[in-house]
Scaffold this motif. Structure first.
Motif, PDB file in Angstrom:
ATOM      1  N   MET A  66      14.888  -0.162 -40.751  1.00  0.00           N
ATOM      2  CA  MET A  66      15.240  -1.439 -41.371  1.00  0.00           C
ATOM      3  C   MET A  66      14.210  -2.531 -41.123  1.00  0.00           C
ATOM      4  O   MET A  66      14.116  -3.478 -41.910  1.00  0.00           O
ATOM      5  CB  MET A  66      16.615  -1.910 -40.864  1.00  0.00           C
ATOM      6  CG  MET A  66      17.768  -1.004 -41.256  1.00  0.00           C
ATOM      7  SD  MET A  66      19.406  -1.745 -41.004  1.00  0.00           S
ATOM      8  CE  MET A  66      19.382  -2.079 -39.248  1.00  0.00           C
ATOM      9  N   PHE A  67      13.449  -2.411 -40.046  1.00  0.00           N
ATOM     10  CA  PHE A  67      12.506  -3.480 -39.690  1.00  0.00           C
ATOM     11  C   PHE A  67      11.118  -2.893 -39.404  1.00  0.00           C
ATOM     12  O   PHE A  67      10.599  -3.014 -38.285  1.00  0.00           O
ATOM     13  CB  PHE A  67      13.008  -4.244 -38.472  1.00  0.00           C
ATOM     14  CG  PHE A  67      14.460  -4.632 -38.535  1.00  0.00           C
ATOM     15  CD1 PHE A  67      14.911  -5.577 -39.445  1.00  0.00           C
ATOM     16  CD2 PHE A  67      15.390  -4.015 -37.695  1.00  0.00           C
ATOM     17  CE1 PHE A  67      16.244  -5.926 -39.510  1.00  0.00           C
ATOM     18  CE2 PHE A  67      16.728  -4.363 -37.748  1.00  0.00           C
ATOM     19  CZ  PHE A  67      17.164  -5.312 -38.663  1.00  0.00           C
ATOM     20  N   PRO A  68      10.486  -2.278 -40.394  1.00  0.00           N
ATOM     21  CA  PRO A  68       9.195  -1.621 -40.136  1.00  0.00           C
ATOM     22  C   PRO A  68       8.092  -2.585 -39.738  1.00  0.00           C
ATOM     23  O   PRO A  68       7.283  -2.269 -38.860  1.00  0.00           O
ATOM     24  CB  PRO A  68       8.891  -0.917 -41.464  1.00  0.00           C
ATOM     25  CG  PRO A  68       9.688  -1.658 -42.491  1.00  0.00           C
ATOM     26  CD  PRO A  68      10.925  -2.102 -41.786  1.00  0.00           C
ATOM     27  N   GLU A  69       8.042  -3.755 -40.364  1.00  0.00           N
ATOM     28  CA  GLU A  69       6.984  -4.708 -40.037  1.00  0.00           C
ATOM     29  C   GLU A  69       7.196  -5.299 -38.642  1.00  0.00           C
ATOM     30  O   GLU A  69       6.235  -5.485 -37.882  1.00  0.00           O
ATOM     31  CB  GLU A  69       6.935  -5.828 -41.086  1.00  0.00           C
ATOM     32  CG  GLU A  69       6.370  -5.387 -42.426  1.00  0.00           C
ATOM     33  CD  GLU A  69       4.889  -5.059 -42.342  1.00  0.00           C
ATOM     34  OE1 GLU A  69       4.204  -5.643 -41.481  1.00  0.00           O
ATOM     35  OE2 GLU A  69       4.422  -4.227 -43.121  1.00  0.00           O
ATOM     36  N   ALA A  70       8.427  -5.601 -38.294  1.00  0.00           N
ATOM     37  CA  ALA A  70       8.716  -6.095 -36.950  1.00  0.00           C
ATOM     38  C   ALA A  70       8.427  -5.017 -35.910  1.00  0.00           C
ATOM     39  O   ALA A  70       7.969  -5.310 -34.804  1.00  0.00           O
ATOM     40  CB  ALA A  70      10.171  -6.552 -36.863  1.00  0.00           C
ATOM     41  N   SER A  71       8.687  -3.765 -36.269  1.00  0.00           N
ATOM     42  CA  SER A  71       8.365  -2.661 -35.357  1.00  0.00           C
ATOM     43  C   SER A  71       6.868  -2.622 -35.088  1.00  0.00           C
ATOM     44  O   SER A  71       6.433  -2.413 -33.943  1.00  0.00           O
ATOM     45  CB  SER A  71       8.831  -1.331 -35.953  1.00  0.00           C
ATOM     46  OG  SER A  71      10.234  -1.308 -36.114  1.00  0.00           O
ATOM     47  N   GLU A  72       6.067  -2.820 -36.132  1.00  0.00           N
ATOM     48  CA  GLU A  72       4.620  -2.886 -35.961  1.00  0.00           C
ATOM     49  C   GLU A  72       4.231  -4.067 -35.071  1.00  0.00           C
ATOM     50  O   GLU A  72       3.378  -3.953 -34.194  1.00  0.00           O
ATOM     51  CB  GLU A  72       3.947  -3.046 -37.330  1.00  0.00           C
ATOM     52  CG  GLU A  72       3.990  -1.809 -38.199  1.00  0.00           C
ATOM     53  CD  GLU A  72       2.777  -0.920 -37.990  1.00  0.00           C
ATOM     54  OE1 GLU A  72       1.967  -1.230 -37.096  1.00  0.00           O
ATOM     55  OE2 GLU A  72       2.652   0.078 -38.716  1.00  0.00           O
ATOM     56  N   THR A  73       4.880  -5.202 -35.296  1.00  0.00           N
ATOM     57  CA  THR A  73       4.539  -6.420 -34.550  1.00  0.00           C
ATOM     58  C   THR A  73       4.812  -6.263 -33.061  1.00  0.00           C
ATOM     59  O   THR A  73       3.992  -6.642 -32.217  1.00  0.00           O
ATOM     60  CB  THR A  73       5.335  -7.615 -35.097  1.00  0.00           C
ATOM     61  OG1 THR A  73       5.002  -7.813 -36.477  1.00  0.00           O
ATOM     62  CG2 THR A  73       5.014  -8.882 -34.311  1.00  0.00           C
ATOM     63  N   PHE A  74       5.980  -5.716 -32.731  1.00  0.00           N
ATOM     64  CA  PHE A  74       6.395  -5.651 -31.327  1.00  0.00           C
ATOM     65  C   PHE A  74       6.060  -4.324 -30.657  1.00  0.00           C
ATOM     66  O   PHE A  74       6.340  -4.166 -29.462  1.00  0.00           O
ATOM     67  CB  PHE A  74       7.898  -5.914 -31.218  1.00  0.00           C
ATOM     68  CG  PHE A  74       8.288  -7.336 -31.505  1.00  0.00           C
ATOM     69  CD1 PHE A  74       8.139  -8.319 -30.541  1.00  0.00           C
ATOM     70  CD2 PHE A  74       8.784  -7.695 -32.745  1.00  0.00           C
ATOM     71  CE1 PHE A  74       8.485  -9.635 -30.802  1.00  0.00           C
ATOM     72  CE2 PHE A  74       9.138  -9.004 -33.022  1.00  0.00           C
ATOM     73  CZ  PHE A  74       8.986  -9.982 -32.047  1.00  0.00           C
ATOM     74  N   ALA A  75       5.484  -3.385 -31.387  1.00  0.00           N
ATOM     75  CA  ALA A  75       5.179  -2.079 -30.815  1.00  0.00           C
ATOM     76  C   ALA A  75       4.313  -2.163 -29.557  1.00  0.00           C
ATOM     77  O   ALA A  75       4.611  -1.486 -28.560  1.00  0.00           O
ATOM     78  CB  ALA A  75       4.531  -1.179 -31.866  1.00  0.00           C
TER      79      ALA A  75
END
Length: 525
Positions: free
Chosen positions: A300-309
């Motif tokens: 649901m949050f792929p871009e946020a996953s990239e940001t906080f990875a």
């Protein structure tokens, strides 16, 4: 009419739990038999579901079908909540872990809640006095069995729920039976049950706010609809909104996983209840947290996953090293094993947020292998502690001379924990490290330090407990080898570790069809 395969899957243990709850307390044996029979029945049903599952990723890509055996019924029409179930390869792998472990845990804890004889010996002739895994005397056996089955039912529902609100309800509801297993059947003076409940309820409260936020933004609780809209760019969501919603979900999942620094409830909870209940918590229930990271956070949050990875991978590496170092310093063998789980959960989280196909496949496989290896090691240690009446490592020695089967199986389970090649966890840990190295080489190198640390805490513990002379303490009960019931518990776990070590595709064929690293999506700013 389409067969409700997934509904039946979780209803079998749920109905059995309700039936057992109303059995007379004096019918303890009947409660055990019904519970064991229900757990075997759900295992058989899960195998039938597995046989019907299509592992072909090519077919799934061509048809656009992500979930199989779906069920979708209107539940709360006022705001669009639905009873929506679906099965993917990762969910199936964890369902198989759950349904295999549950009957073994019921068998392993066959006398955990019994009112023992005054002399403190159980039916197998093993002492139950002292510290460590002391049975809860005088407790109701039928409630104990019913609670274990209730946890199984709610975990199974969590693995198949594709409505976000439905998932949240069972994500939180499973805390109730586990709370009573820790507080009602463990050490009476321990505050671990309250700490476990408060930590997880607080995480769930944060998640509830995020669930409401998702509905406000997307207008639906359907995971498929939300993830599909995110993937094709049709869902308008600002970066700040997505980041906040992501943090709400990942915080709750990190508490349950558990991820450093939200891990502090786990060691006390694990050593304060019975070994079977502790394994249900660490090897089964806590997997819901890492599973949800892989499904909901990435989906649901792929871009946020990239940001906080990078941040989450850093916390995962800290968990890996911290758990291993803390394990080395433990004097209590059960607490030592609990800390090893913190280290292993770090590897699982690292693989999820490496955001590579290899890392996520390894992470999903690691969930299964960790569940099996931790179950084996913790249960065998529990069998040993029940004989001597102490969980202190210093109270043991020379066990391999007088109980060679117990010592040998402990060694195999310990070697699996340190990811020895040829045993299940090796391949999963290798995939996680390779998948992580392609994006975050420093994190992968730092995590590799745990390979040395794990060898230290496992081999040193084995040397102290199983090797050398017996401690000179005439007051301690003698140690006997595993009885038939205990061998029936341990043998399938050891066989599974060896089988997955040589044939990891038994699980990878399922999980690889469901792994989808975070895509790049269009998003309004």
């Amino acid at each position: 009419m389409t067969m409700p395969w997934l509904t039946i899957l979780w209803l079998i243990p749920a109905v059995a739990s309700a039936v057992i709850m109303f059995l007379p307390s004096q019918r303890a044996h009947n409660a055990k038999v019904v519970g064991l029979g229900a757990s075997v029945l759900v295992l058989v049903w899960a195998l039938i579901v597995t046989a019907r599952f299509d592992t072909s990723p090519a077919d799934a890509a061509a048809t656009g079908v992500h979930f199989q055996m779906t069920e979708d019924i209107s539940w709360i029409p006022t705001f669009g909540a639905r009873y929506s179930l679906g099965l993917d390869g990762i969910g199936l792998a964890l369902i198989l872990l759950t349904v295999v472990l549950t009957p073994l845990l019921l068998l392993a804890g066959w006398r955990d809640a019994d009112g023992d004889d005054a002399d403190g010996d159980d039916a197998d002739g093993h002492s139950t006095d002292g510290e460590g895994t002391e049975p809860a005397r005088g407790k109701s056996v039928h409630i104990y069995v019913a609670l274990l089955l209730a946890v199984e039912a709610m975990v199974l529902m969590s693995f198949v729920a594709t409505d976000v609100l439905l998932f949240y309800i069972f994500f939180e509801a499973m805390l109730v039976p586990m709370y009573f297993l820790i507080g009602g059947f463990g050490k009476k003076s321990s505050p671990a049950a309250v700490r476990f409940l408060l930590y997880n309820l607080f995480g769930g409260l944060i998640m509830l706010a995020a669930v409401i936020g998702v509905y406000v933004v997307a207008g639906t609780f359907s995971f498929e609809a939300i993830s599909g809209a995110v993937a094709d760019g049709s869902l308008e969501m600002s970066s700040a909104t997505e980041n906040l919603l992501f943090l709400g979900f990942v915080f709750a999942f990190a508490v349950k996983a558990p991820l450093w620094p939200l891990h502090t409830w786990l060691p006390d909870a694990a050593v304060s209840t019975t070994p079977a209940a502790a394994v249900m918590m660490m090897a089964v229930m806590d997997k819901v947290g890492t599973f949800a990271m892989l499904r909901f956070c990435i989906g649901m949050f792929p871009e946020a996953s990239e940001t906080f990875a990078p941040v989450i991978c850093t916390l995962a590496v800290i968990s890996i090293i911290y758990g291993a170092v803390a394990a080395i310093g433990q004097r209590d063998v059960m607490r030592l094993i609990a800390y090893t789980s913190i280290s292993h959960f770090g590897f699982i989280v690292l693989g999820v947020f490496a955001l590579t196909a290899q890392g996520q496949s390894g992470s999903a496989l690691y969930m299964v292998n960790h569940g099996i290896s931790t179950a084996a090691l913790f249960l065998i240690a529990g069998f040993l502690v029940s004989r001597r009446g102490s969980a202190l490592i210093a109270d043991y020695g020379g066990v391999q001379k007088i109980a060679p089967v117990l010592a040998g199986t402990f060694l195999v389970a310990g070697l699996a924990t340190l990811s020895l090649p040829g045993l299940g966890p090796f391949i999963s840990e290798f995939l996680v490290l390779i998948g992580t190295f392609t994006r975050y080489p420093i994190a992968a190198i730092a995590a590799s330090v745990a390979l040395v640390l794990s060898a230290v805490y496992i081999l040193w513990t084995y040397q102290r407990m199983m090797g050398g002379p017996e401690p000179e303490d005439a007051g301690r009960p003698p140690i006997t080898d595993l009885c038939l019931r205990e061998k029936l518990v341990v043998a399938p776990l050891i066989l599974a570790l060896v089988a997955l070590g040589f044939f990891p595709r038994l699980i990878l064929d399922y999980v690889e069809s469901a792994v989808d690293p975070a895509p790049t999506v269009a998003r309004s700013e």
